[in-house]
Design a protein around this motif. Structure first.
Motif, PDB file in Angstrom:
ATOM      1  N   ARG A  73     -10.016  11.743  -5.947  1.00 60.91           N
ATOM      2  CA  ARG A  73     -10.509  12.848  -6.773  1.00 60.91           C
ATOM      3  C   ARG A  73     -10.142  12.674  -8.251  1.00 60.91           C
ATOM      4  NH1 ARG A  73      -8.744  15.906  -1.970  1.00 60.91           N
ATOM      5  NH2 ARG A  73      -6.780  16.472  -2.997  1.00 60.91           N
ATOM      6  N   GLY A  74      -9.482  11.572  -8.572  1.00 66.06           N
ATOM      7  CA  GLY A  74      -9.127  11.311  -9.953  1.00 66.06           C
ATOM      8  C   GLY A  74      -7.947  12.101 -10.459  1.00 66.06           C
ATOM      9  N   GLU A  75      -7.164  12.667  -9.538  1.00 65.66           N
ATOM     10  CA  GLU A  75      -6.024  13.502  -9.940  1.00 65.66           C
ATOM     11  C   GLU A  75      -4.771  12.674 -10.207  1.00 65.66           C
ATOM     12  OE1 GLU A  75      -7.703  17.053  -7.003  1.00 65.66           O
ATOM     13  OE2 GLU A  75      -5.674  16.278  -6.725  1.00 65.66           O
ATOM     14  N   VAL A  76      -4.621  11.550  -9.530  1.00 66.37           N
ATOM     15  CA  VAL A  76      -3.486  10.656  -9.724  1.00 66.37           C
ATOM     16  C   VAL A  76      -3.993   9.224  -9.653  1.00 66.37           C
ATOM     17  CG1 VAL A  76      -1.807  12.275  -8.725  1.00 66.37           C
ATOM     18  CG2 VAL A  76      -2.913  10.564  -7.267  1.00 66.37           C
ATOM     19  N   ALA A  77      -3.163   8.299 -10.082  1.00 68.08           N
ATOM     20  CA  ALA A  77      -3.513   6.877  -9.996  1.00 68.08           C
ATOM     21  C   ALA A  77      -2.550   6.176  -9.052  1.00 68.08           C
ATOM     22  CB  ALA A  77      -3.456   6.232 -11.374  1.00 68.08           C
ATOM     23  N   LEU A  78      -3.070   5.273  -8.227  1.00 64.96           N
ATOM     24  CA  LEU A  78      -2.220   4.457  -7.375  1.00 64.96           C
ATOM     25  C   LEU A  78      -1.507   3.414  -8.222  1.00 64.96           C
ATOM     26  CD1 LEU A  78      -4.529   3.796  -4.266  1.00 64.96           C
ATOM     27  CD2 LEU A  78      -2.945   5.695  -4.659  1.00 64.96           C
ATOM     28  N   THR A  79      -0.344   3.003  -7.786  1.00 68.36           N
ATOM     29  CA  THR A  79       0.376   1.934  -8.472  1.00 68.36           C
ATOM     30  C   THR A  79      -0.340   0.608  -8.201  1.00 68.36           C
ATOM     31  OG1 THR A  79       1.804   1.382  -6.606  1.00 68.36           O
ATOM     32  CG2 THR A  79       2.539   3.170  -8.073  1.00 68.36           C
ATOM     33  N   PRO A  80      -0.072  -0.428  -8.994  1.00 67.90           N
ATOM     34  CA  PRO A  80      -0.684  -1.738  -8.720  1.00 67.90           C
ATOM     35  C   PRO A  80      -0.406  -2.230  -7.301  1.00 67.90           C
ATOM     36  CG  PRO A  80       0.252  -1.716 -10.920  1.00 67.90           C
ATOM     37  CD  PRO A  80       0.672  -0.425 -10.274  1.00 67.90           C
ATOM     38  N   GLN A  81       0.796  -2.008  -6.796  1.00 69.73           N
ATOM     39  CA  GLN A  81       1.115  -2.434  -5.433  1.00 69.73           C
ATOM     40  C   GLN A  81       0.288  -1.655  -4.418  1.00 69.73           C
ATOM     41  OE1 GLN A  81       4.962  -1.413  -3.650  1.00 69.73           O
ATOM     42  NE2 GLN A  81       5.187  -3.550  -2.975  1.00 69.73           N
ATOM     43  N   GLU A  82       0.163  -0.343  -4.623  1.00 62.77           N
ATOM     44  CA  GLU A  82      -0.635   0.479  -3.709  1.00 62.77           C
ATOM     45  C   GLU A  82      -2.111   0.100  -3.768  1.00 62.77           C
ATOM     46  OE1 GLU A  82       2.309   4.391  -4.140  1.00 62.77           O
ATOM     47  OE2 GLU A  82       0.462   4.235  -5.328  1.00 62.77           O
ATOM     48  N   GLU A  83      -2.600  -0.214  -4.966  1.00 64.86           N
ATOM     49  CA  GLU A  83      -3.992  -0.646  -5.110  1.00 64.86           C
ATOM     50  C   GLU A  83      -4.230  -1.962  -4.383  1.00 64.86           C
ATOM     51  OE1 GLU A  83      -6.706   0.530  -6.071  1.00 64.86           O
ATOM     52  OE2 GLU A  83      -6.339   2.165  -7.479  1.00 64.86           O
ATOM     53  N   LEU A  84      -3.260  -2.877  -4.479  1.00 63.79           N
ATOM     54  CA  LEU A  84      -3.381  -4.132  -3.740  1.00 63.79           C
ATOM     55  C   LEU A  84      -3.430  -3.861  -2.246  1.00 63.79           C
ATOM     56  CD1 LEU A  84      -3.385  -7.198  -3.416  1.00 63.79           C
ATOM     57  CD2 LEU A  84      -0.876  -7.158  -3.620  1.00 63.79           C
ATOM     58  N   GLY A  85      -2.543  -2.985  -1.766  1.00 68.07           N
ATOM     59  CA  GLY A  85      -2.540  -2.643  -0.349  1.00 68.07           C
ATOM     60  C   GLY A  85      -3.847  -2.015   0.084  1.00 68.07           C
ATOM     61  N   LYS A  86      -4.411  -1.165  -0.750  1.00 68.20           N
ATOM     62  CA  LYS A  86      -5.706  -0.537  -0.454  1.00 68.20           C
ATOM     63  C   LYS A  86      -6.794  -1.591  -0.334  1.00 68.20           C
ATOM     64  CE  LYS A  86      -9.076   2.579  -2.630  1.00 68.20           C
ATOM     65  NZ  LYS A  86      -9.315   3.461  -3.808  1.00 68.20           N
ATOM     66  N   THR A  87      -6.822  -2.535  -1.269  1.00 73.07           N
ATOM     67  CA  THR A  87      -7.817  -3.613  -1.227  1.00 73.07           C
ATOM     68  C   THR A  87      -7.670  -4.444   0.036  1.00 73.07           C
ATOM     69  OG1 THR A  87      -7.902  -3.735  -3.648  1.00 73.07           O
ATOM     70  CG2 THR A  87      -8.662  -5.663  -2.418  1.00 73.07           C
ATOM     71  N   LEU A  88      -6.446  -4.791   0.367  1.00 71.46           N
ATOM     72  CA  LEU A  88      -6.190  -5.570   1.576  1.00 71.46           C
ATOM     73  C   LEU A  88      -6.616  -4.805   2.823  1.00 71.46           C
ATOM     74  CD1 LEU A  88      -2.648  -6.937   0.654  1.00 71.46           C
ATOM     75  CD2 LEU A  88      -4.765  -8.268   0.741  1.00 71.46           C
ATOM     76  N   PHE A  89      -6.298  -3.527   2.861  1.00 70.67           N
ATOM     77  CA  PHE A  89      -6.583  -2.709   4.037  1.00 70.67           C
ATOM     78  C   PHE A  89      -8.078  -2.625   4.313  1.00 70.67           C
ATOM     79  CE2 PHE A  89      -7.497   1.158   6.332  1.00 70.67           C
ATOM     80  CZ  PHE A  89      -6.486   1.255   7.254  1.00 70.67           C
TER      81      PHE A  89
END
Length: 392
Positions: free
Chosen positions: A214-230
């Motif tokens: 919803r654009g309320e917060v940003a994931l950290t680079p590590q979390e973004e990497l995990g999201k991409t992998l997932f």
């Protein structure tokens, strides 16, 4: 400090779990409801909230639905008396359930138990799908001798009738005299509990992941990497089972396809000893299933709140979420030979037949950096009110 709605707090003052046997209702597959969750102010839901937390509805008047599905712990049982929390302790203070208590959060989205066109099974409640929907699931724990241990549905209704306020509420919501008929009264009780389980209290969709969409917060680079992998089958096989909607941006992603899989989980030796060394056959233990090819399969759980709902797997054999990710990685990574929790090689599967190696062996080996990134992403699936429990 966690904050809950007024009706739930009131219910706490007004005053499961594992695996009872029951026949699966023959129903057409239910679609995921587009209008869930229902309002917490709905009369049935408010009545269900009071019943959900009422300890008088167990044999020893000491256990409620909320005991094993603790609202303060993402609706799982965090007590440690029974095999260090692998299973739940019953009302008698000594009996133990046969499986790890699944979370009640987001359970309302599971479709009715049914056979798909490819011959595999999907949906239902409990880890073997034997209860078609939430009302049917709610019938079980009251009467399970290992859980709330009430002798009959009629006795549960009698306990409800002890409270004059309940009788007034049931007459108002379900019709005059509904509790005078044990069958109708029990159906009304379980329907009310199911209504409560369909409220936003159980499915707020307000995790860091949701807020990032919803654009309320940003994931950290590590979390973004995990999201991409997932979400990428090029790097992992996670979303083969743990993604429901075609788009990873869907606002009501429950992170399960509600199908059944055998992923080769090892036995929990303590639980096996408690159960007379009997193997848990999973879906094959569903009374409507007699196909040996279903042995060892369990319903794919939602990953929402997974970081705070351990221990993991149907038998609670793994304590740490990172261990679970490493367990999956061992199918593709020859370096993953040791269970970090035992310091020994991974134990053999509890049920060696029917393991889904086709999906398990799809992904490449994961270096530690990517394992940690996936764990970091999974932590973002924690409902906002439970974020304080992370790493506790």
């Amino acid at each position: 400090m966690m904050r809950f709605s007024l009706c739930v707090v009131t219910a706490l003052f007004l005053s499961a779990c594992s695996e009872p046997k029951q026949v699966v209702a023959k129903k057409k597959p239910a679609r995921l409801s587009s209008d869930l969750p229902i309002a917490t102010t709905d009369p049935k839901a408010m009545l269900g909230a009071q019943l959900f937390f009422d300890t008088s509805l167990s044999k020893e008047r000491n256990q409620s639905c909320g005991t094993c599905h603790d609202i303060g712990n993402a609706f799982v049982d965090k007590r440690r008396e029974a095999l260090s929390g692998a299973v739940s302790l019953g009302s008698d203070g000594s009996s133990m359930g046969g499986r790890n208590t699944p979370t009640a959060a987001y359970a309302a989205f599971s479709p009715a138990f049914h056979r798909m066109t490819n011959g595999e099974y999907r949906g239902g409640q409990f880890l073997d799908g034997r209860a078609s929907g939430l009302p049917q699931q709610a019938e079980g724990p009251f009467l399970n001798p290992l859980e709330m241990a009430m002798p009959s549905a009629a006795v549960v209704v009698d306990r409800v009738r002890e409270n004059e306020r309940y009788e007034t509420l049931f007459n108002s919501v379900y019709g005059e005299g509904v509790l005078n008929d044990p069958a109708k009264g029990y159906a009304a009780i379980t329907n009310a509990i199911a209504s409560f389980e369909q409220t936003a209290m159980f499915m707020p969709f307000d995790s860091k992941y949701d807020r990032s969409l919803r654009g309320e917060v940003a994931l950290t680079p590590q979390e973004e990497l995990g999201k991409t992998l997932f979400f990428s089958q090029q790097f992992t096989n996670c979303n083969s089972c743990h993604q429901l909607h075609k788009s990873p941006l869907h606002s009501q992603e429950t992170f399960t396809n509600y199908e059944f899989r055998n992923i080769g989980v090892p036995a929990n030796p303590d639980l096996m000893a408690q159960n007379g060394n009997k193997k848990d056959l999973g879906l094959l233990d569903n009374p409507s299933i007699d196909d040996p090819k279903q042995a060892g399969k369990f319903k794919v759980p939602s990953l929402r709140n997974v970081a705070v709902t351990g221990p993991y797997m149907h038998n609670g054999v793994f304590k740490d979420l990172r261990t679970v990710v490493l367990f999956y990685d061992k199918y593709n990574n020859p370096k993953r030979t040791i269970n970090p929790e035992t310091g020994k090689p991974w134990a053999k599967p509890e049920v060696a037949e029917n393991i889904d190696l086709v999906e398990l062996q799809k992904g490449p080996a994961l270096p530690d950096q990517r394992v940690d990134a996936i764990v970091a992403f999974l932590k973002t699936l924690t409902d906002q009110r439970y974020e304080s429990l992370l790493d506790n």
